[in-house]
Design a protein around this motif. Structure first.
Motif, mmCIF file in Angstrom:
data_model
loop_
_atom_site.group_PDB
_atom_site.id
_atom_site.type_symbol
_atom_site.label_atom_id
_atom_site.label_comp_id
_atom_site.label_asym_id
_atom_site.label_seq_id
_atom_site.Cartn_x
_atom_site.Cartn_y
_atom_site.Cartn_z
ATOM 1 N N LEU A 566 22.647 4.657 87.738
ATOM 2 C CA LEU A 566 23.423 3.440 87.968
ATOM 3 C C LEU A 566 22.823 2.333 87.118
ATOM 4 O O LEU A 566 21.608 2.138 87.109
ATOM 5 N N SER A 567 23.680 1.583 86.403
ATOM 6 C CA SER A 567 23.210 0.439 85.632
ATOM 7 C C SER A 567 24.055 -0.780 85.974
ATOM 8 O O SER A 567 25.262 -0.677 86.171
ATOM 9 N N ILE A 568 23.392 -1.924 86.084
ATOM 10 C CA ILE A 568 24.064 -3.205 86.298
ATOM 11 C C ILE A 568 23.534 -4.135 85.212
ATOM 12 O O ILE A 568 22.328 -4.443 85.183
ATOM 13 N N THR A 569 24.394 -4.544 84.312
ATOM 14 C CA THR A 569 23.968 -5.352 83.168
ATOM 15 C C THR A 569 24.829 -6.595 83.059
ATOM 16 O O THR A 569 25.932 -6.676 83.608
ATOM 17 N N GLU A 570 24.291 -7.576 82.332
ATOM 18 C CA GLU A 570 25.015 -8.817 82.064
ATOM 19 C C GLU A 570 25.472 -8.795 80.611
ATOM 20 O O GLU A 570 24.698 -8.461 79.708
ATOM 21 N N ALA A 571 26.705 -9.186 80.394
ATOM 22 C CA ALA A 571 27.238 -9.141 79.033
ATOM 23 C C ALA A 571 26.489 -10.088 78.110
ATOM 24 O O ALA A 571 26.153 -9.738 76.981
ATOM 25 N N ILE A 572 26.287 -11.255 78.551
ATOM 26 C CA ILE A 572 25.528 -12.233 77.770
ATOM 27 C C ILE A 572 24.177 -12.396 78.457
ATOM 28 O O ILE A 572 24.104 -12.820 79.610
ATOM 29 N N VAL A 573 23.121 -12.098 77.734
ATOM 30 C CA VAL A 573 21.792 -12.124 78.322
ATOM 31 C C VAL A 573 21.045 -13.370 77.856
ATOM 32 O O VAL A 573 20.881 -13.585 76.651
ATOM 33 N N ILE A 574 20.690 -14.169 78.795
ATOM 34 C CA ILE A 574 19.809 -15.300 78.514
ATOM 35 C C ILE A 574 18.476 -14.975 79.189
ATOM 36 O O ILE A 574 18.401 -14.852 80.409
ATOM 37 N N ASN A 575 17.448 -14.842 78.384
ATOM 38 C CA ASN A 575 16.156 -14.402 78.917
ATOM 39 C C ASN A 575 15.519 -15.479 79.794
ATOM 40 O O ASN A 575 15.672 -16.679 79.551
ATOM 41 N N ASN A 576 14.820 -15.013 80.794
ATOM 42 C CA ASN A 576 14.035 -15.934 81.613
ATOM 43 C C ASN A 576 12.908 -16.521 80.783
ATOM 44 O O ASN A 576 12.294 -15.818 79.978
ATOM 45 N N PRO A 577 12.591 -17.787 80.954
ATOM 46 C CA PRO A 577 11.433 -18.351 80.253
ATOM 47 C C PRO A 577 10.157 -17.642 80.698
ATOM 48 O O PRO A 577 10.073 -17.135 81.817
ATOM 49 N N PRO A 578 9.134 -17.614 79.827
ATOM 50 C CA PRO A 578 7.839 -17.041 80.246
ATOM 51 C C PRO A 578 7.253 -17.839 81.409
ATOM 52 O O PRO A 578 7.585 -19.003 81.609
ATOM 53 N N CYS A 647 14.037 -16.992 86.625
ATOM 54 C CA CYS A 647 13.166 -18.088 86.229
ATOM 55 C C CYS A 647 11.798 -17.556 85.844
ATOM 56 O O CYS A 647 11.379 -16.492 86.310
ATOM 57 N N GLY A 648 11.134 -18.322 84.980
ATOM 58 C CA GLY A 648 9.700 -18.155 84.872
ATOM 59 C C GLY A 648 9.042 -18.841 86.061
ATOM 60 O O GLY A 648 9.560 -19.847 86.565
ATOM 61 N N SER A 649 7.939 -18.322 86.519
ATOM 62 C CA SER A 649 7.328 -18.894 87.723
ATOM 63 C C SER A 649 5.821 -18.828 87.635
ATOM 64 O O SER A 649 5.250 -18.017 86.906
ATOM 65 N N VAL A 650 5.205 -19.694 88.376
ATOM 66 C CA VAL A 650 3.761 -19.686 88.517
ATOM 67 C C VAL A 650 3.446 -20.164 89.923
ATOM 68 O O VAL A 650 4.075 -21.101 90.422
ATOM 69 N N THR A 651 2.524 -19.491 90.550
ATOM 70 C CA THR A 651 2.100 -19.871 91.900
ATOM 71 C C THR A 651 0.798 -20.658 91.797
ATOM 72 O O THR A 651 -0.157 -20.204 91.165
#
Length: 894
Positions: A566-578, A647-651
């Motif tokens: 099974l694959s679920i993909t997005e047509a337009i991919v905007i990468n999460n920030p680091p 999102c990019g995240s930091v704890t």
């Protein structure tokens, strides 16, 4: 051998009637009709309670009882107060079981013993030993005579109907502070092996009680555990780990609250985490559940007749730990035990049992054991709504306890049902791939004769529907709007490609699927197919995917499941920030910094503590985090009007900087050589103390901190949290030191009384060996007056540079007299004591009112002028007065 051990509270001067038997009280006989004897015991005056120990040498192990009757009337005979053979007794006489007693009475008498011979039908004799002990109520008054408890032998321990009222306040300098100022009771715990205990105090309605546990007696200010309660209810300390050794418990109270002491309390010591106090777990709310680094060592063996009993190994013979599982709705779970803590090796010979009873019975619901130290468990256990218990135990042949284990409870067969779907976070997990998944072993939970949107007629050898096979469920949790493609790729099942036929997939808002879905796709062959261009909205939040098939018959094999990708993909991919980085400083606000270059057409916006679509926090390189938490940064593509899937995240941990302390001293003024307590409180912080300046000379930490300043001193307090964060500044308190002069120097701090120690250097009254100095100008301006005749006005040598007022008292001089200024004799007496040579130096004329000496060895040398109203040479052999050549004036006025 049978043993009865019973404690009764009794009144002073009571009379007890004892009856041994479950039948009746007959004559005192040694043979005959089988009656059982009675005896009467008079309680000594002042006895508070009595302890009965009954030993029965019973070879046939019959069960006998000890009956105690308390006649309430002195005119009743023994036989009036006993039960008769019909089971009755004289209602005017008994039985009587008093519970009130005189809390101020004393007690303590020697034990008395009786030997009673009884007979049963058949002329078979048994010997009965009845020991009656009048217990000394002073036991427990102090550390020398504590109430002794042997652990774990006496577990579970309950000292019921104990008291403090009428005892003494033996100790009031412990960690209980205001709760240790009343009359107290002491216990000594002899612990013969490591163990874990709970201690509970039930004050039976008395408010303001407390107790503490320490390894010293009396307990100090930093005891091992303590509990206080301004209210009237029970209170406890729990999960206390003790190594083998000796410990002490002090029970006390706050006299400002418990004005009458504690007239009646129970002290209870139990092993925690048994059936009465298990670890609570709620399912499915707590899934997945992990109980890390738990242990059974130091607990007791509560359940040893369970389903864990084996032929060769009894996996319930060690110390155990209990969990109570509250199931609110039906759930399928896996339960695993790792007997090595965070590792998969560790303690051998362990087991756990699952049951509806506690401790588990011999036919429990299920159990698992492992002679080796690896991870093992129960899998895909279905539990209906209700209450269940898990007992973790060990085989004492391998290990009598488990020092470190992890128990985990996870969902079983993820994806089998709507209540246990495979979770997918959208867009956080995009692109999502679930490879080599299967519907086999999932069962046909939905469809078949139910009306679903996949109830579409298939094309198999036998016409069926696309919702009649075993099905699998996915739950999509959507946090932001996204358009996805969902593709199903059937795989060869059972290695027969032609059997892969008739797969289906549907997406819906609901689970189970209804007759209408968002979209469906079916395939009669083995080609990939799917749902394309599906818009998922964050406002909806949750979607469900069900994958099913159209079963068919072929070669006498039943095909109702298959493997797939099974694959679920997005047509337009905007990468999460680091993920951003943060400064290393853990104290105060943290500076977050984005990492990497922003792609063309995108803007990275700070989102705060939620991965949302905010733009108001800006898109700068840095962001300031003022509180602990996880912070996010997200990319927005203006051209597509789309956000990155995640999102990019930091704890970060923002440790609070503590407030500046506001210290105080008790007292704020002390005499030279005395001490005072420095106190300051800042929540969650330790107080560090300095002199000289804030952060100057370090003198110690904690609150209170006792200090003994040699001079008036300002102390500075700085707070530091456990994370190492210091307050920005200090609070300060000044302690005034008075009489910081040497011994024998008059300061006049309090008044003009010679006999007041606060008026002398170091707050010490002069003694026969103290040289006294009266300064011309005392530190506090006052001059001394001799106003007592009780011998408290005493010195060795005395030098008067200021003024000494004689008043009407007596001054006992054990040395010489020098008056350089003024002696106002009043009606006082100066008594020169001892047989050593004494000299009177009086550059300034000394006008004595009454001077005495009893010196038989030497005369008093008068080396300067003096006057005296009367000179009394007390001893007949007294050497008298030796007048030196430089005497200018001698005036004997009387």
């Amino acid at each position: 051998m049978s043993m009865k051990d019973i404690r009764y509270l009794v009144l002073s001067g009571s009379v007890l009637l004892l009856m041994m038997s479950a039948l009746w009280c007959g004559e005192w006989t040694t043979s005959g009709d089988g009656d059982y004897p009675c005896t009467v015991i008079s309680i000594p005056a002042g006895a508070r309670y009595v302890l009965f120990d009954l030993d029965i040498d019973d070879t046939e192990d019959d069960d006998y009882d000890l009956y105690v009757y308390f006649p309430t009337r002195t005119d009743c005979s023994v036989y009036d107060c006993r039960p008769d053979r019909s089971g009755g007794w004289d209602e005017t006489c008994g039985p009587y079981n008093p519970v009130d007693y005189d809390p101020t009475s004393t007690c303590g008498a020697a034990a008395e013993n009786w030997r009673v011979m009884i007979e049963e039908v058949g002329y078979t004799y048994w010997g009965w030993d009845l020991t009656v002990t009048w217990v000394d109520c002073n036991v427990g008054n102090n550390c020398s005579t504590p109430i002794v408890v042997e652990l774990p032998e006496d577990m579970a321990y309950n000292d019921y109907s104990q008291w403090t009222t009428g005892r003494v306040n033996d100790w009031n300098n412990s960690c209980l502070e205001a709760y240790d100022e009343g009359e107290d009771v002491f216990y000594q715990l002899n612990v013969d092996r490591p163990m874990v205990i709970d201690i509970t105090l039930d004050p039976h309605g008395t408010a303001g009680t407390g107790f503490c546990l320490d390894n010293a007696c009396p307990p100090d200010g930093s005891c091992l555990a303590m509990s206080t309660n301004p209210g009237a209810g029970s209170h406890s300390v729990t999960d206390i780990s003790l190594s083998a050794g000796t410990y002490y418990i002090m029970v006390d109270y706050n006299p400002a609250i418990a004005t009458g002491g504690i007239p009646n309390f129970d002290l209870i010591i139990t092993s925690p985490r048994d059936c009465s106090e298990p670890i609570n777990v709620t399912l499915p709310a707590d899934l997945p559940y992990t109980s890390s680094n738990q242990f059974t060592c130091g607990r007791l063996n509560h359940g040893d007749e369970s389903c864990l009993d084996g032929v060769l190994f009894d996996y319930d013979s060690g110390e155990d730990l209990f969990y109570r599982i509250t199931v609110t709705e039906s759930v399928v779970v896996n339960i695993e035990l790792d007997p090595g803590g965070i590792f998969s090796d560790g303690t051998p010979g362990t087991g756990f049992a699952l049951d509806e009873e506690c401790p588990p019975s011999g036919d429990c619901i299920d159990y698992a054991t492992n002679l080796l130290p690896g991870v093992y468990g129960l899998y895909n256990v279905r539990l209906g709504a209700g209450t269940y218990y898990i007992m973790v135990d060990s085989d004492e042949q391998s290990a009598d306890c488990i020092p470190d284990f992890n128990l985990t409870i996870t969902e079983g067969i993820t994806g089998a049902t709507c209540s246990n779907p495979i979770p997918v976070s959208i867009p956080g997990e995009l692109p999502y791939y679930d490879s080599y998944q299967t519907t086999c072993e999932m069962t046909n939970d939905y469809g078949d004769d139910e009306n679903t949107c996949l109830h579409i007629e298939g094309e198999g050898v036998f016409l069926n529907y696309y919702d009649q096979g075993q099905d699998i469920i996915y739950r999509l949790s959507v946090t932001s709007d996204v358009v996805v493609d969902i593709e199903l790729e059937p795989l060869n099942t059972l290695f027969f490609p032609f059997l892969v036929e008739g797969s289906s997939i549907a997406i819906s808002y609901d689970c189970p699927l209804g007759a209408v879905c968002i979209d469906t796709s079916t395939e009669s062959g083995d080609d990939a197919h799917g749902l394309y261009g599906i818009t998922l909205l964050a406002s909806v939040g949750t979607y469900y995917i069900m994958i099913d098939c159209d079963p068919m018959w072929a070669l006498f094999l039943t095909y109702d499941c298959f493997d797939f990708n099974l694959s679920i993909t997005e047509a337009i991919v905007i990468n999460n920030p680091p993920n951003p980085t943060t400064t290393a400083n853990p104290c105060g606000p943290q500076t977050l910094t984005r990492v990497g270059s922003v792609p063309s057409g995108e803007t990275w916006y700070w989102q705060g503590t939620t991965c949302g679509t905010r733009t108001d926090l800006g898109s700068g390189v840095n962001y300031t985090a003022n509180a602990s938490g996880t912070y996010y940064i997200r990319s927005y593509h203006a051209g597509y009007d789309m956000w990155s899937p995640g999102c990019g995240s930091v704890t970060v941990t923002v440790n609070e900087i503590p407030n500046n302390p506001s210290p105080s001293a008790t007292p704020t003024s002390v005499c030279y050589g005395s001490s005072t307590n420095l106190t300051a409180t800042v929540s969650g912080a330790t107080i560090y103390w300095y002199t000289g300046s804030c952060g100057g000379t370090y003198i110690g930490s904690g609150s209170p901190l006792p200090v003994s300043p040699a001079a008036t001193t300002t102390y500075y307090a700085k707070a530091q949290t456990g994370a190492g964060c210091l307050s920005t500044g200090c609070g300060s308190v000044t302690v005034t030191v008075y009489n910081n002069y040497g011994e024998g120097i008059w300061t006049g701090y309090a008044d003009n009384n010679w006999s007041n120690p606060q008026n002398w250097g170091g707050c010490l009254l002069p003694t026969a060996s103290t040289d006294v100095s009266i300064p011309a100008v005392p530190a506090y301006g006052r001059f001394p007056t001799i106003n007592t005749s009780d011998g408290s006005c005493v010195c060795h040598n005395v030098v008067i540079d200021g003024t000494l007022n004689g008043g009407s008292g007596k001054l006992f001089v054990h040395g010489n007299w020098t008056n350089n200024s003024y002696f106002n004799a009043g009606t006082s007496t100066v008594f020169f004591v001892g047989d050593e040579r004494r000299e009177i130096h009086a550059p300034a004329i000394t006008n004595f009112y009454y001077i005495k000496t009893e010196n038989e060895a030497f005369s008093i040398d008068l080396e300067d002028n003096f006057k005296a109203e009367e000179i009394d040479l007390l001893t007949p052999g007294n050497e008298g007065i030796d007048i030196q050549d430089d005497i200018n004036e001698i005036d004997l006025t009387d």
